[in-house]
Design an enzyme around this catalytic site. Sequence first.
Site, PDB file in Angstrom:
ATOM      1  N   SER A  99      33.211  39.279  31.201  1.00  0.00           N
ATOM      2  CA  SER A  99      34.656  39.475  31.099  1.00  0.00           C
ATOM      3  C   SER A  99      35.514  38.221  31.058  1.00  0.00           C
ATOM      4  CB  SER A  99      35.154  40.349  32.240  1.00  0.00           C
ATOM      5  OG  SER A  99      34.923  41.686  31.913  1.00  0.00           O
ATOM      6  N   LYS A 142      44.640  37.070  36.734  1.00  0.00           N
ATOM      7  CA  LYS A 142      44.198  38.425  36.365  1.00  0.00           C
ATOM      8  C   LYS A 142      44.585  39.397  37.474  1.00  0.00           C
ATOM      9  CE  LYS A 142      39.931  40.788  34.817  1.00  0.00           C
ATOM     10  NZ  LYS A 142      38.494  40.615  34.532  1.00  0.00           N
ATOM     11  N   SER A 153      36.905  42.136  30.092  1.00  0.00           N
ATOM     12  CA  SER A 153      38.092  42.772  30.625  1.00  0.00           C
ATOM     13  C   SER A 153      39.252  41.826  30.883  1.00  0.00           C
ATOM     14  CB  SER A 153      37.740  43.499  31.932  1.00  0.00           C
ATOM     15  OG  SER A 153      37.321  42.571  32.919  1.00  0.00           O
TER      16      SER A 153
HETATM   17  N1  GLN Z   1      32.150  44.750  29.643  1.00  0.00           N
HETATM   18  C1  GLN Z   1      31.407  44.794  30.873  1.00  0.00           C
HETATM   19  C2  GLN Z   1      31.664  46.095  31.589  1.00  0.00           C
HETATM   20  O1  GLN Z   1      32.342  46.882  31.048  1.00  0.00           O
HETATM   21  C3  GLN Z   1      31.728  43.617  31.724  1.00  0.00           C
HETATM   22  C4  GLN Z   1      32.986  43.724  32.464  1.00  0.00           C
HETATM   23  C5  GLN Z   1      33.267  42.556  33.343  1.00  0.00           C
HETATM   24  O2  GLN Z   1      32.640  41.503  33.208  1.00  0.00           O
HETATM   25  N2  GLN Z   1      34.153  42.763  34.267  1.00  0.00           N
HETATM   26  O3  GLN Z   1      31.191  46.345  32.669  1.00  0.00           O
END
Ligand code: GLN
Length: 495
Positions: free
Chosen positions: A195, A96, A171
């Site tokens: 994410s 990532k 994400s």
């Molecule tokens: N969807 C969550 C956010 O927008 C989690 C994102 C993540 O785990 N990096 O913060």
Amino acid sequence: MSQERDSGKPASGDASDGILSWTAVQLRDRLRSGQTGAEEVCEAYLEQIRRHNQDLGCFLTVDEEGAREQARQAAKRLSRDPHEAGALAGVPVAVKDNIVTKGLRTTAASKILDNFIPPYDASVVTRLRRAGAVILGKTNLDEFAMGSSTENSAYFPTRNPHDRERVPGGSSGGSAAAVAARLAPAALGSDTGGSIRQPAAFCGVSGLKPTYGRVSRYGLIAFGSSLDQIGPITRDVRDAALLMDVLAGHDPQDATSSRRPAPDFSGLLERDRKPLRIGVPRQWMGDGLQGGPDPEVKRAVQQALEHLESQGCRIEDVSLPHSEYAIAAYYIVAPAEASSNLMRYDGVRYGLRADNPRDLQDMYRRTRTQGFGDEVKRRIMLGTFVLSAGYIEAFYSKAARTRRVLLEDYRKAFAQVDLIAGPVAPTPAFKLGEKTADPWQMYLSDIYTVTANLTGIPALSVPLPPGPSGLPLALQLQAPHFQEPLLLQSARLLG
Ligand code: GLN
């Protein structure tokens, strides 16, 4: 009902079909026995990326030259002594793009880091390299990992390989879609509020968020430092165990890294498969939390629970009475920490710098205005607000207390059961553009995942057979701190 449904597919057609069909464990075995060469494997994946990345948008950066060189090195090590060559010798991995890689552009999918070439490797990357892995490139994400759909990438969205009109989740959408579409046999993601698990669920692959402190965060571009954790996204749980064997362990470079010795994840997976007591939080399967999960998701979770029961597990009703406050607490804590972490992007030391600034203030303002996307700005503003004098007590301190109460909820539940099971997300993969206009709707995708981050416990997303819509579905399993082996073992009961 198998998270291993792709494994062992006969190698049909040309050689690369075979290579792409193998799990990381199968690849490792074939590389060790000399049935396949590391360079051949690397070329097969690079070719697959060339064919499909344009369309799917999984990778922001593909490191063809670097990957070839690593494959050459792995081939050498394998020919010298296959069992000393490293646990992942010759196995390609995608990383990532919020995990720094020495000499390889790392953007966090933000324009503010568009030109950033890190001078060092994240500890997880050092570990991958030491194990002989071949790093194919850097995968797409929501900018700074803020989002649930990968639509917040400053570059391009990633598409779900199962339905290109739909999001891959986020994400870590690039990593999950890459593994699902066989652009990489395995990938790293990061999970601050879901994410790793939610994109794994949307793409039909496995995703593990380890216990906070289990995997080093050194070199992970910080979002919410008390919540962030790196973990594997793989085709099945055996591959997740293989990656955890490489990733987990103490790191003096990360002050929050646990000193607890890492277990032999793969070994434990082969051993115990004792039936477990599994708790289903009544708040999750009922309609209490925002109307409850969509019927297709609910049905798939129920069927998975029935299957576990048929394997000898005991399914029990448990309560996590404060889970209704989890989203609110998360969307205070995460932005608060983000607003502080993102202060470093000031145009002075690295990353974007606005042209011809009038003075220092003007440089800061214009650099950050041009460099950050809307969602990142929204989080910085939210975070700054909840930490500001006069509001910190009303918001941030309350959210911090909610974390303690949630931890107490889990402590009580885990006194009764070994594991907790439920949905990963309220719905299957949604359409591109469906939630971008309404951040609150997007935030609600995280309703079942954020509790694991707020409390630091490990959690796994396991693929389930698709329902009537044909879209991937998943079961989430959560365990007490440092009980990842239990998660992986129980997931195999589904296979
Ligand atoms: N969807 C969550 C956010 O927008 C989690 C994102 C993540 O785990 N990096 O913060």
